[in-house]
Scaffold this active site. Structure first.
Site, PDB file in Angstrom:
ATOM      1  N   ILE A 281     -12.261  -0.594  -1.738  1.00 34.61           N
ATOM      2  CA  ILE A 281     -11.453  -0.987  -3.056  1.00 34.61           C
ATOM      3  C   ILE A 281     -11.902   0.217  -3.801  1.00 34.61           C
ATOM      4  O   ILE A 281     -12.775   0.549  -4.257  1.00 34.61           O
ATOM      5  CB  ILE A 281     -12.110  -2.471  -3.493  1.00 34.61           C
ATOM      6  CG1 ILE A 281     -11.988  -3.625  -2.692  1.00 34.61           C
ATOM      7  CG2 ILE A 281     -11.424  -2.950  -4.822  1.00 34.61           C
ATOM      8  CD1 ILE A 281     -12.697  -5.047  -2.769  1.00 34.61           C
TER       9      ILE A 281
ATOM     10  N   HIS B 157      -8.657   4.012  -1.666  1.00 32.38           N
ATOM     11  CA  HIS B 157      -7.382   3.520  -1.680  1.00 32.38           C
ATOM     12  C   HIS B 157      -6.886   2.598  -2.640  1.00 32.38           C
ATOM     13  O   HIS B 157      -6.805   1.534  -2.712  1.00 32.38           O
ATOM     14  CB  HIS B 157      -7.223   2.738  -0.085  1.00 32.38           C
ATOM     15  CG  HIS B 157      -6.087   2.170   0.059  1.00 32.38           C
ATOM     16  ND1 HIS B 157      -4.612   2.630  -0.350  1.00 32.38           N
ATOM     17  CD2 HIS B 157      -5.387   1.105   0.857  1.00 32.38           C
ATOM     18  CE1 HIS B 157      -3.658   1.947   0.094  1.00 32.38           C
ATOM     19  NE2 HIS B 157      -4.038   1.318   0.833  1.00 32.38           N
TER      20      HIS B 157
ATOM     21  N   LYS C  43      -9.764   6.299   3.597  1.00 29.52           N
ATOM     22  CA  LYS C  43     -11.034   5.797   3.962  1.00 29.52           C
ATOM     23  C   LYS C  43     -12.058   6.601   2.949  1.00 29.52           C
ATOM     24  O   LYS C  43     -13.105   5.781   2.650  1.00 29.52           O
ATOM     25  CB  LYS C  43     -11.294   6.662   5.302  1.00 29.52           C
ATOM     26  CG  LYS C  43     -12.750   6.183   6.252  1.00 29.52           C
ATOM     27  CD  LYS C  43     -12.716   5.161   6.364  1.00 29.52           C
ATOM     28  CE  LYS C  43     -14.341   4.649   6.745  1.00 29.52           C
ATOM     29  NZ  LYS C  43     -14.936   4.264   5.386  1.00 29.52           N
TER      30      LYS C  43
ATOM     31  N   CYS D 149       1.112  -1.119  -0.174  1.00 31.08           N
ATOM     32  CA  CYS D 149      -0.087  -0.095   0.161  1.00 31.08           C
ATOM     33  C   CYS D 149       0.816   1.223  -0.045  1.00 31.08           C
ATOM     34  O   CYS D 149       0.394   2.233  -0.240  1.00 31.08           O
ATOM     35  CB  CYS D 149      -0.750  -0.020   1.175  1.00 31.08           C
ATOM     36  SG  CYS D 149      -1.503  -1.535   1.394  1.00 31.08           S
TER      37      CYS D 149
END
Lengths: 181, 404
Positions: free
Chosen positions: B211, B338, B334, B83
């Site tokens: 997602i 992401h 959030k 990430c």
């Protein structure tokens, strides 16, 4: 419990491929709207299946141990460091001189979670608790915690690490149970 | 090493982008960055692509994007740091310019996560740790990894699920104002969050980032070129990089991410500030809030406040605009979304716009007093960490913000 994971998995893909074939037959192209019916997607006509094969040759003693009902860590003969998961090389001493030592099995829970949204390959199990415990020897182990009442699980509770057979697959692995059980 | 500045930024709309393919999505960001810097592809000497992939069709995304965006025949590579992939791409481009290997470089972060069905994506992300020992037998999921931290943190510091929901509410509040955010226009309440279903107890659906498909791009240039291109170059003043163990079981505790702490330590040291009460030095920050617990741990790993006090920042709303340190005014992972490989580059875009004071609407533009910003990007569950410090000043240490 219903369908096995293989059956669920096959069903999931069978449905997708069936729809794809129908679309190709009707339109001459594997193109259909997305889930929300908004945009055109080309649905892949090539499938890629992945199942890996991973060497356990140098740590096979660990898996032999499971067959004897024992759970082993390795310990470097030079520096005394424990390794769990077991490994055969000590990168700090740059040696591969390890003792295989049976874990006492006595531990204290550091943390835990219950997996509610499961990966597809775990979808055939009921919700499961994954926990990390500090063992008496000083290293940690991550495994499922089997309890009758999840509400009673607490950080700090005493647990016992033991060999178990993972069903329905039927292979040997390890799990925590509450110490008093 | 020479100074490196950001002179151009571009950002695609984040969300379920089934209206575009990988190249088209990257192009939205690349085009905007080129226009922002008033540069042309021929000016870009090197580009690097952050993309995790696996769930998307192209196995060689860097060359696919290079061709589509007209960046051939310039050199490239694809980088991966889970990430934190976007920050790894930024770091790689930064090194290219700082070292003198390139005068102008581009970092592109892009991810297409909706090319696979959700179960496949869940399966992939669950493997983001040590596959063999922690997924193959125990089926951890991405929320599951962070849930192990949330349980330990709640137990140690008496934090509640409601505390964490307040992080989600804040980030949705700002995300609702960001037209590029996945949840643009969508605010939530603490009650909605508390009532959402558990995905990995104690983490609920509304504690979790979604997602996302998305792309972002930034153009980096040497100090010799920066002021020729723009009046407001944003300098990358420091990057801290660190790793954590692949196996979560090998961590010593579960109340903070050591990799993030280590990365912060390096980043602060390089600009001559101590790793405590660091909220005083930055006008604004973007931190890695893949789950609400991650944002709280970030406050503490970064030294905004002491260990265990992060939850107080949340309770006292000190990370809203006007607070001690405004955090995630873009909506964070959030609410902005992401897209794994794009997130770190998206943070660079946001910090640049914040320091330029060009954020719209003004309700999510931080007040800029000292001209310093911080981005904190974590890969996996503290498997990788990048802390990047941005400044309007090319030289000198951060100064303490004026008292409000």
């Amino acid at each position: 419990m219903g369908m096995s994971v293989e059956a669920r998995y096959e069903e999931f893909w069978r449905q997708s491929i069936k729809q794809l074939n129908e679309v190709v037959k009707a339109t001459g192209l594997p193109i259909a709207p997305d889930e929300k019916g908004q945009y055109n997607l080309w649905y892949d006509v090539r499938e890629l299946r992945l199942r890996f094969s991973i060497s356990v040759e140098r740590i096979k003693r660990f898996f032999e141990g499971l067959k004897e009902g024992k759970i082993y860590a390795t310990r470097c003969r030079r520096c005394g460091r424990y390794y769990f998961p077991p490994q055969i090389d000590c990168p700090y001493c740059k040696t591969s001189d390890m003792d295989w030592v049976e874990i006492s099995g006595e531990g204290e829970l550091l943390t835990y979670t219950m997996i509610n949204t499961k990966p597809l390959t775990y979808s055939h199990y009921p919700d499961y608790i994954v926990a990390i415990a500090r063992m008496r020897e000083g290293f940690n182990v991550l495994a499922w915690l089997r309890v009758n009442d999840p509400e009673k699980v607490r950080v700090g509770m005493k647990v016992k690490l033991q060999v178990t057979r993972r069903e329905p697959e039927g292979y040997l692995t390890y799990e925590f149970v509450p110490a008093e059980q | 090493m020479r100074g490196v500045a950001i002179v151009g930024v571009g950002h695609a709309k984040f969300g379920r982008r089934t209206d575009v393919n990988l190249g088209e999505l990257a192009w939205e960001a690349v085009k905007e960055a080129l226009e922002d810097a008033r540069l042309d592809q021929k000016d870009i000497q090197y580009f690097v692509v952050g993309n995790v992939g696996g769930w998307s069709a192209e196995p060689l995304p860097a060359v696919v994007i290079g061709e589509y965006c007209g960046l051939n025949p310039k050199g490239t590579m694809r980088v991966e740091a889970a990430c934190a992939t976007g920050s790894a791409a930024l770091y790689n481009a930064y090194l290219a310019v700082a070292s003198g290997m390139a005068d102008i470089a581009m970092a592109i972060g892009v991810e297409k996560m909706y090319e696979s069905p959700t179960p496949t994506v869940v399966e992939f992300i669950g493997r983001a740790g040590n596959y063999f020992w922690e997924f193959e037998n125990f089926g951890l999921t991405f929320p599951g990894y962070y849930a192990l931290y949330m349980t330990a943190y709640m137990n140690r510091f008496r934090a509640t699920e409601e505390d964490f929901c307040r992080v989600a509410v804040k980030n949705h509040y700002y995300g609702s104002m960001n037209p590029k955010a996945q949840f643009y226009g969508l605010r939530i309440t603490v009650d909605q969050c508390l009532k959402s279903r558990y995905v990995a107890w104690p983490i609920k659906l509304y504690d979790s980032s979604p997602i996302t498909d998305g792309a972002a791009a930034v153009i980096l240039v040497s100090e010799e070129l920066a002021r020729k291109i723009t009046d407001t170059p944003v300098w990358i003043r420091s990057v801290g990089v660190a790793t954590g163990t692949a196996n979560l079981s090998r961590r010593s505790d579960f109340i903070g991410l050591d990799a993030a702490y280590q990365a912060a330590e390096q980043a602060f040291k390089r600009v001559g500030i101590e790793h405590r009460d660091t909220w005083r030095y930055f006008d604004v920050a973007d931190v890695h809030d893949c789950f609400t617990i991650a944002e709280v741990m970030a406050y503490e790993d970064l030294g905004f406040v002491e260990r265990g006090m992060g939850i107080q920042l949340v309770r006292n709303e000190q990370t809203y605009k006007g607070g001690l340190i405004p955090v995630n005014l873009d909506g964070g992972l959030k609410a902005k979304g992401h897209p794994i490989g794009a997130t770190g580059v998206s943070m660079a875009v946001e910090m640049t716009k914040q320091l330029r004071q060009s954020v719209e609407p003004r309700d999510r533009q931080a007040d800029i007093h000292v001209g310093w910003a911080l981005a904190h990007n974590v890969g996996g569950t503290g498997h990788y960490a990048y802390v990047t410090l941005y400044s309007l000043d090319k030289d000198g240490s951060p100064k303490v913000k004026p008292k409000r």
